[in-house]
Motif scaffolding. Structure first.
Motif, mmCIF file in Angstrom:
data_model
loop_
_atom_site.group_PDB
_atom_site.id
_atom_site.type_symbol
_atom_site.label_atom_id
_atom_site.label_comp_id
_atom_site.label_asym_id
_atom_site.label_seq_id
_atom_site.Cartn_x
_atom_site.Cartn_y
_atom_site.Cartn_z
ATOM 1 N N ARG A 91 -7.298 -4.654 -11.534
ATOM 2 C CA ARG A 91 -8.617 -4.886 -12.144
ATOM 3 C C ARG A 91 -9.456 -3.608 -12.109
ATOM 4 O O ARG A 91 -10.139 -3.272 -13.073
ATOM 5 C CB ARG A 91 -9.359 -6.011 -11.439
ATOM 6 N N GLU A 92 -9.399 -2.899 -10.978
ATOM 7 C CA GLU A 92 -10.162 -1.652 -10.859
ATOM 8 C C GLU A 92 -9.729 -0.648 -11.919
ATOM 9 O O GLU A 92 -10.573 0.021 -12.528
ATOM 10 C CB GLU A 92 -9.994 -1.064 -9.453
ATOM 11 N N ALA A 93 -8.432 -0.533 -12.150
ATOM 12 C CA ALA A 93 -7.929 0.400 -13.170
ATOM 13 C C ALA A 93 -8.409 -0.024 -14.558
ATOM 14 O O ALA A 93 -8.843 0.816 -15.359
ATOM 15 C CB ALA A 93 -6.407 0.468 -13.127
ATOM 16 N N LEU A 94 -8.334 -1.322 -14.854
ATOM 17 C CA LEU A 94 -8.792 -1.810 -16.162
ATOM 18 C C LEU A 94 -10.300 -1.594 -16.337
ATOM 19 O O LEU A 94 -10.748 -1.195 -17.415
ATOM 20 C CB LEU A 94 -8.454 -3.297 -16.319
ATOM 21 N N ALA A 95 -11.058 -1.846 -15.286
ATOM 22 C CA ALA A 95 -12.514 -1.671 -15.364
ATOM 23 C C ALA A 95 -12.877 -0.200 -15.616
ATOM 24 O O ALA A 95 -13.764 0.099 -16.421
ATOM 25 C CB ALA A 95 -13.185 -2.188 -14.092
ATOM 26 N N ARG A 96 -12.162 0.714 -14.956
ATOM 27 C CA ARG A 96 -12.417 2.145 -15.204
ATOM 28 C C ARG A 96 -12.103 2.495 -16.656
ATOM 29 O O ARG A 96 -12.849 3.230 -17.298
ATOM 30 C CB ARG A 96 -11.571 3.014 -14.272
ATOM 31 N N GLY A 97 -11.000 1.967 -17.156
ATOM 32 C CA GLY A 97 -10.634 2.222 -18.545
ATOM 33 C C GLY A 97 -11.660 1.667 -19.512
ATOM 34 O O GLY A 97 -11.992 2.299 -20.520
ATOM 35 N N ARG A 98 -12.180 0.501 -19.210
ATOM 36 C CA ARG A 98 -13.210 -0.091 -20.077
ATOM 37 C C ARG A 98 -14.473 0.765 -20.049
ATOM 38 O O ARG A 98 -15.087 1.014 -21.082
ATOM 39 C CB ARG A 98 -13.496 -1.528 -19.636
ATOM 40 N N GLU A 99 -14.850 1.250 -18.858
ATOM 41 C CA GLU A 99 -16.034 2.105 -18.738
ATOM 42 C C GLU A 99 -15.877 3.394 -19.545
ATOM 43 O O GLU A 99 -16.852 3.938 -20.066
ATOM 44 C CB GLU A 99 -16.306 2.444 -17.277
ATOM 45 N N ARG A 100 -14.649 3.907 -19.636
ATOM 46 C CA ARG A 100 -14.384 5.141 -20.400
ATOM 47 C C ARG A 100 -14.192 4.875 -21.882
ATOM 48 O O ARG A 100 -13.955 5.811 -22.641
ATOM 49 C CB ARG A 100 -13.138 5.840 -19.848
ATOM 50 N N GLY A 101 -14.244 3.615 -22.297
ATOM 51 C CA GLY A 101 -14.091 3.274 -23.701
ATOM 52 C C GLY A 101 -12.642 3.140 -24.155
ATOM 53 O O GLY A 101 -12.361 3.077 -25.352
ATOM 54 N N GLU A 102 -11.709 3.058 -23.200
ATOM 55 C CA GLU A 102 -10.297 2.922 -23.557
ATOM 56 C C GLU A 102 -9.901 1.464 -23.781
ATOM 57 O O GLU A 102 -8.788 1.198 -24.243
ATOM 58 C CB GLU A 102 -9.421 3.534 -22.461
ATOM 59 N N LEU A 103 -10.794 0.540 -23.455
ATOM 60 C CA LEU A 103 -10.631 -0.888 -23.726
ATOM 61 C C LEU A 103 -11.902 -1.365 -24.409
ATOM 62 O O LEU A 103 -12.986 -0.824 -24.156
ATOM 63 C CB LEU A 103 -10.499 -1.689 -22.423
ATOM 64 N N GLU A 146 0.834 -1.202 0.000
ATOM 65 C CA GLU A 146 0.000 0.000 0.000
ATOM 66 C C GLU A 146 0.872 1.257 0.000
ATOM 67 O O GLU A 146 0.498 2.275 -0.564
ATOM 68 C CB GLU A 146 -0.949 0.017 1.198
ATOM 69 N N GLN A 147 2.045 1.177 0.627
ATOM 70 C CA GLN A 147 2.963 2.315 0.659
ATOM 71 C C GLN A 147 3.701 2.476 -0.667
ATOM 72 O O GLN A 147 3.941 3.591 -1.126
ATOM 73 C CB GLN A 147 4.000 2.130 1.771
ATOM 74 N N ASP A 148 4.082 1.349 -1.277
ATOM 75 C CA ASP A 148 4.980 1.374 -2.429
ATOM 76 C C ASP A 148 4.291 1.379 -3.794
ATOM 77 O O ASP A 148 4.862 1.863 -4.766
ATOM 78 C CB ASP A 148 5.923 0.164 -2.404
ATOM 79 N N VAL A 149 3.115 0.778 -3.886
ATOM 80 C CA VAL A 149 2.485 0.587 -5.195
ATOM 81 C C VAL A 149 1.349 1.581 -5.376
ATOM 82 O O VAL A 149 0.456 1.679 -4.539
ATOM 83 C CB VAL A 149 1.984 -0.866 -5.374
ATOM 84 N N ALA A 150 1.418 2.289 -6.487
ATOM 85 C CA ALA A 150 0.436 3.328 -6.797
ATOM 86 C C ALA A 150 -0.968 2.738 -6.955
ATOM 87 O O ALA A 150 -1.135 1.599 -7.368
ATOM 88 C CB ALA A 150 0.839 4.032 -8.091
ATOM 89 N N ARG A 151 -1.949 3.559 -6.628
ATOM 90 C CA ARG A 151 -3.365 3.291 -6.910
ATOM 91 C C ARG A 151 -3.864 4.465 -7.750
ATOM 92 O O ARG A 151 -4.722 5.226 -7.309
ATOM 93 C CB ARG A 151 -4.185 3.200 -5.632
ATOM 94 N N PRO A 152 -3.316 4.596 -8.951
ATOM 95 C CA PRO A 152 -3.607 5.792 -9.727
ATOM 96 C C PRO A 152 -5.026 5.816 -10.292
ATOM 97 O O PRO A 152 -5.621 4.778 -10.556
ATOM 98 C CB PRO A 152 -2.584 5.716 -10.865
ATOM 99 N N ASP A 153 -5.534 7.012 -10.447
ATOM 100 C CA ASP A 153 -6.810 7.245 -11.129
ATOM 101 C C ASP A 153 -6.682 8.592 -11.819
ATOM 102 O O ASP A 153 -7.250 9.593 -11.380
ATOM 103 C CB ASP A 153 -7.962 7.214 -10.138
ATOM 104 N N THR A 154 -5.892 8.601 -12.900
ATOM 105 C CA THR A 154 -5.559 9.845 -13.597
ATOM 106 C C THR A 154 -6.579 10.235 -14.652
ATOM 107 O O THR A 154 -6.514 11.343 -15.168
ATOM 108 C CB THR A 154 -4.190 9.703 -14.294
ATOM 109 N N GLY A 155 -7.486 9.295 -14.976
ATOM 110 C CA GLY A 155 -8.407 9.542 -16.078
ATOM 111 C C GLY A 155 -7.907 8.956 -17.385
ATOM 112 O O GLY A 155 -8.603 8.991 -18.396
ATOM 113 N N SER A 156 -6.707 8.405 -17.369
ATOM 114 C CA SER A 156 -6.112 7.772 -18.548
ATOM 115 C C SER A 156 -5.715 6.350 -18.185
ATOM 116 O O SER A 156 -4.895 6.144 -17.285
ATOM 117 C CB SER A 156 -4.870 8.548 -18.994
ATOM 118 N N LEU A 157 -6.284 5.370 -18.902
ATOM 119 C CA LEU A 157 -5.943 3.984 -18.608
ATOM 120 C C LEU A 157 -4.462 3.725 -18.829
ATOM 121 O O LEU A 157 -3.819 3.064 -18.024
ATOM 122 C CB LEU A 157 -6.774 3.019 -19.467
ATOM 123 N N ARG A 158 -3.890 4.271 -19.886
ATOM 124 C CA ARG A 158 -2.474 4.032 -20.142
ATOM 125 C C ARG A 158 -1.625 4.565 -18.980
ATOM 126 O O ARG A 158 -0.727 3.889 -18.498
ATOM 127 C CB ARG A 158 -2.012 4.660 -21.446
#
Length: 188
Positions: free
Chosen positions: A134-146, A70-82
Protein backbone atom coordinates in the motif's frame (compact mmCIF):
# COMPACT_ATOMS: atom_id res chain seq x y z
CA UNK A 1 23.38 -26.27 22.58
CA UNK A 2 22.11 -24.53 25.73
CA UNK A 3 22.75 -20.78 25.72
CA UNK A 4 23.98 -18.97 28.82
CA UNK A 5 21.35 -17.30 31.00
CA UNK A 6 21.08 -13.59 30.30
CA UNK A 7 18.45 -12.57 32.85
CA UNK A 8 15.44 -10.59 31.70
CA UNK A 9 17.27 -8.73 28.95
CA UNK A 10 16.70 -10.10 25.50
CA UNK A 11 19.71 -11.85 24.08
CA UNK A 12 19.51 -11.09 20.35
CA UNK A 13 21.33 -14.29 19.36
CA UNK A 14 18.85 -16.37 21.37
CA UNK A 15 15.95 -14.32 19.98
CA UNK A 16 17.04 -15.00 16.40
CA UNK A 17 17.73 -18.67 17.18
CA UNK A 18 14.15 -19.04 18.45
CA UNK A 19 12.68 -17.34 15.37
CA UNK A 20 14.79 -19.48 13.04
CA UNK A 21 13.96 -22.69 14.93
CA UNK A 22 10.23 -21.94 14.88
CA UNK A 23 10.23 -21.39 11.14
CA UNK A 24 12.43 -24.42 10.45
CA UNK A 25 10.36 -26.76 12.62
CA UNK A 26 7.12 -25.46 11.12
CA UNK A 27 8.53 -26.10 7.64
CA UNK A 28 9.66 -29.61 8.56
CA UNK A 29 6.49 -30.57 10.42
CA UNK A 30 4.47 -31.68 7.38
CA UNK A 31 1.31 -30.72 9.21
CA UNK A 32 2.24 -32.16 12.61
CA UNK A 33 1.81 -29.80 15.54
CA UNK A 34 4.88 -27.81 16.49
CA UNK A 35 5.00 -26.96 20.19
CA UNK A 36 6.95 -24.48 22.27
CA UNK A 37 8.99 -27.29 23.91
CA UNK A 38 10.32 -28.41 20.52
CA UNK A 39 11.06 -24.84 19.43
CA UNK A 40 12.91 -24.07 22.67
CA UNK A 41 14.95 -27.27 22.44
CA UNK A 42 15.87 -26.63 18.79
CA UNK A 43 16.88 -23.06 19.65
CA UNK A 44 18.95 -24.16 22.64
CA UNK A 45 16.95 -22.14 25.18
CA UNK A 46 14.59 -22.92 28.00
CA UNK A 47 10.84 -22.95 27.42
CA UNK A 48 10.48 -20.12 29.95
CA UNK A 49 12.66 -17.92 27.72
CA UNK A 50 10.26 -18.38 24.81
CA UNK A 51 7.24 -17.58 26.98
CA UNK A 52 8.99 -14.54 28.45
CA UNK A 53 9.21 -13.02 24.97
CA UNK A 54 6.05 -14.37 23.30
CA UNK A 55 2.65 -14.93 24.92
CA UNK A 56 1.70 -17.77 22.58
CA UNK A 57 2.88 -20.05 19.81
CA UNK A 58 0.85 -17.97 17.35
CA UNK A 59 2.62 -14.78 18.40
CA UNK A 60 5.99 -16.50 18.00
CA UNK A 61 5.11 -17.87 14.54
CA UNK A 62 3.84 -14.45 13.46
CA UNK A 63 7.08 -12.86 14.64
CA UNK A 64 9.13 -15.56 12.86
CA UNK A 65 7.27 -15.05 9.56
CA UNK A 66 7.48 -11.28 9.86
CA UNK A 67 11.20 -11.45 10.59
CA UNK A 68 11.83 -13.70 7.58
CA UNK A 69 9.62 -11.57 5.38
CA UNK A 70 11.54 -8.45 6.39
CA UNK A 71 14.72 -10.26 5.29
CA UNK A 72 13.33 -11.69 2.04
CA UNK A 73 10.82 -9.16 0.70
CA UNK A 74 11.97 -5.84 -0.71
CA UNK A 75 10.74 -2.49 0.59
CA UNK A 76 11.76 -0.57 -2.50
CA UNK A 77 11.52 3.17 -2.96
CA UNK A 78 13.22 3.74 -6.31
CA UNK A 79 11.13 6.71 -7.40
CA UNK A 80 9.35 4.55 -9.98
CA UNK A 81 6.07 2.85 -9.09
CA UNK A 82 6.59 0.18 -11.74
CA UNK A 83 10.05 -0.68 -10.44
CA UNK A 84 8.90 -0.62 -6.79
CA UNK A 85 5.94 -2.90 -7.52
CA UNK A 86 7.99 -5.26 -9.64
CA UNK A 87 10.64 -5.61 -6.90
CA UNK A 88 7.98 -6.07 -4.23
CA UNK A 89 5.97 -8.64 -6.19
CA UNK A 90 8.99 -10.55 -7.42
CA UNK A 91 10.59 -10.72 -3.96
CA UNK A 92 7.24 -11.78 -2.43
CA UNK A 93 6.97 -14.60 -4.96
CA UNK A 94 10.60 -15.66 -4.49
CA UNK A 95 10.52 -15.44 -0.70
CA UNK A 96 7.46 -17.67 -0.48
CA UNK A 97 9.28 -20.37 -2.45
CA UNK A 98 12.39 -20.45 -0.27
CA UNK A 99 12.98 -23.02 2.42
CA UNK A 100 11.98 -22.75 5.20
CA UNK A 101 9.57 -19.87 4.45
CA UNK A 102 7.39 -21.57 1.82
CA UNK A 103 6.85 -24.85 3.66
CA UNK A 104 6.34 -23.01 6.97
CA UNK A 105 3.78 -20.68 5.43
CA UNK A 106 1.93 -23.63 3.86
CA UNK A 107 1.84 -25.41 7.22
CA UNK A 108 0.60 -22.27 8.94
CA UNK A 109 -2.19 -21.90 6.36
CA UNK A 110 -3.24 -25.52 6.97
CA UNK A 111 -3.13 -25.15 10.76
CA UNK A 112 -4.98 -21.82 10.61
CA UNK A 113 -8.00 -23.63 9.17
CA UNK A 114 -8.41 -25.36 12.57
CA UNK A 115 -6.86 -22.89 15.01
CA UNK A 116 -8.49 -19.48 15.36
CA UNK A 117 -5.45 -17.99 17.11
CA UNK A 118 -3.17 -19.04 14.27
CA UNK A 119 -5.75 -17.79 11.78
CA UNK A 120 -5.62 -14.39 13.47
CA UNK A 121 -1.81 -14.45 13.37
CA UNK A 122 -1.88 -15.29 9.67
CA UNK A 123 -4.38 -12.48 9.04
CA UNK A 124 -2.15 -10.04 10.92
CA UNK A 125 0.88 -11.17 8.91
CA UNK A 126 -1.00 -10.77 5.62
CA UNK A 127 -2.23 -7.30 6.59
CA UNK A 128 1.29 -6.21 7.55
CA UNK A 129 2.64 -7.38 4.19
CA UNK A 130 -0.26 -5.67 2.43
CA UNK A 131 0.62 -2.38 4.14
CA UNK A 132 4.11 -2.48 2.60
CA UNK A 133 2.55 -2.70 -0.87
CA UNK A 134 0.00 0.00 0.00
CA UNK A 135 2.84 2.39 0.86
CA UNK A 136 4.42 1.82 -2.56
CA UNK A 137 1.09 2.38 -4.33
CA UNK A 138 0.38 5.52 -2.30
CA UNK A 139 3.80 6.97 -3.20
CA UNK A 140 3.13 6.23 -6.85
CA UNK A 141 -0.26 7.91 -6.67
CA UNK A 142 1.30 10.98 -5.02
CA UNK A 143 3.82 11.17 -7.91
CA UNK A 144 1.01 10.93 -10.47
CA UNK A 145 1.92 7.42 -11.63
CA UNK A 146 -1.57 6.18 -10.66
CA UNK A 147 -4.93 7.85 -11.12
CA UNK A 148 -5.82 10.02 -8.14
CA UNK A 149 -8.96 7.94 -7.62
CA UNK A 150 -7.23 4.55 -8.04
CA UNK A 151 -8.73 1.99 -5.65
CA UNK A 152 -5.64 0.86 -3.74
CA UNK A 153 -7.56 -1.90 -1.96
CA UNK A 154 -8.66 -3.39 -5.28
CA UNK A 155 -5.08 -3.27 -6.59
CA UNK A 156 -3.83 -4.92 -3.40
CA UNK A 157 -6.52 -7.60 -3.65
CA UNK A 158 -5.41 -8.35 -7.20
CA UNK A 159 -1.76 -8.68 -6.17
CA UNK A 160 -2.31 -10.77 -3.06
CA UNK A 161 -5.28 -12.64 -4.52
CA UNK A 162 -3.06 -13.92 -7.32
CA UNK A 163 -0.25 -14.62 -4.89
CA UNK A 164 -2.29 -16.58 -2.35
CA UNK A 165 -4.27 -18.47 -4.98
CA UNK A 166 -1.17 -19.63 -6.82
CA UNK A 167 0.74 -20.24 -3.59
CA UNK A 168 -1.97 -22.42 -2.08
CA UNK A 169 -3.32 -24.15 -5.20
CA UNK A 170 0.03 -24.37 -7.00
CA UNK A 171 -1.53 -24.50 -10.46
CA UNK A 172 0.70 -21.86 -12.05
CA UNK A 173 4.11 -20.33 -11.40
CA UNK A 174 5.06 -17.45 -9.14
CA UNK A 175 8.03 -16.39 -11.25
CA UNK A 176 9.56 -13.21 -12.68
CA UNK A 177 7.44 -13.35 -15.82
CA UNK A 178 4.27 -13.54 -13.73
CA UNK A 179 5.56 -10.69 -11.54
CA UNK A 180 6.11 -8.53 -14.64
CA UNK A 181 2.68 -9.36 -16.09
CA UNK A 182 0.98 -8.66 -12.76
CA UNK A 183 2.86 -5.39 -12.31
CA UNK A 184 1.87 -4.18 -15.76
CA UNK A 185 -1.72 -5.30 -15.23
CA UNK A 186 -1.97 -3.39 -11.95
CA UNK A 187 -0.64 -0.22 -13.56
CA UNK A 188 -3.04 -0.24 -16.53
Amino acid sequence: MERSHTGRRRNEAAHQAILDAALRLLAESEGAKVNIDAIAKAAGVGKQTVYRWWPSKGALLLDALTDRSEQDVARPDTGSLREDLLQLIESTFAGAQRVPTGPALRTLVREAAWDEHLAESLRTFALERREVAREALARGRERGELRANADLDLLLDQFYGLFWYRFIIGHAPLDRETAEELTDSLLR
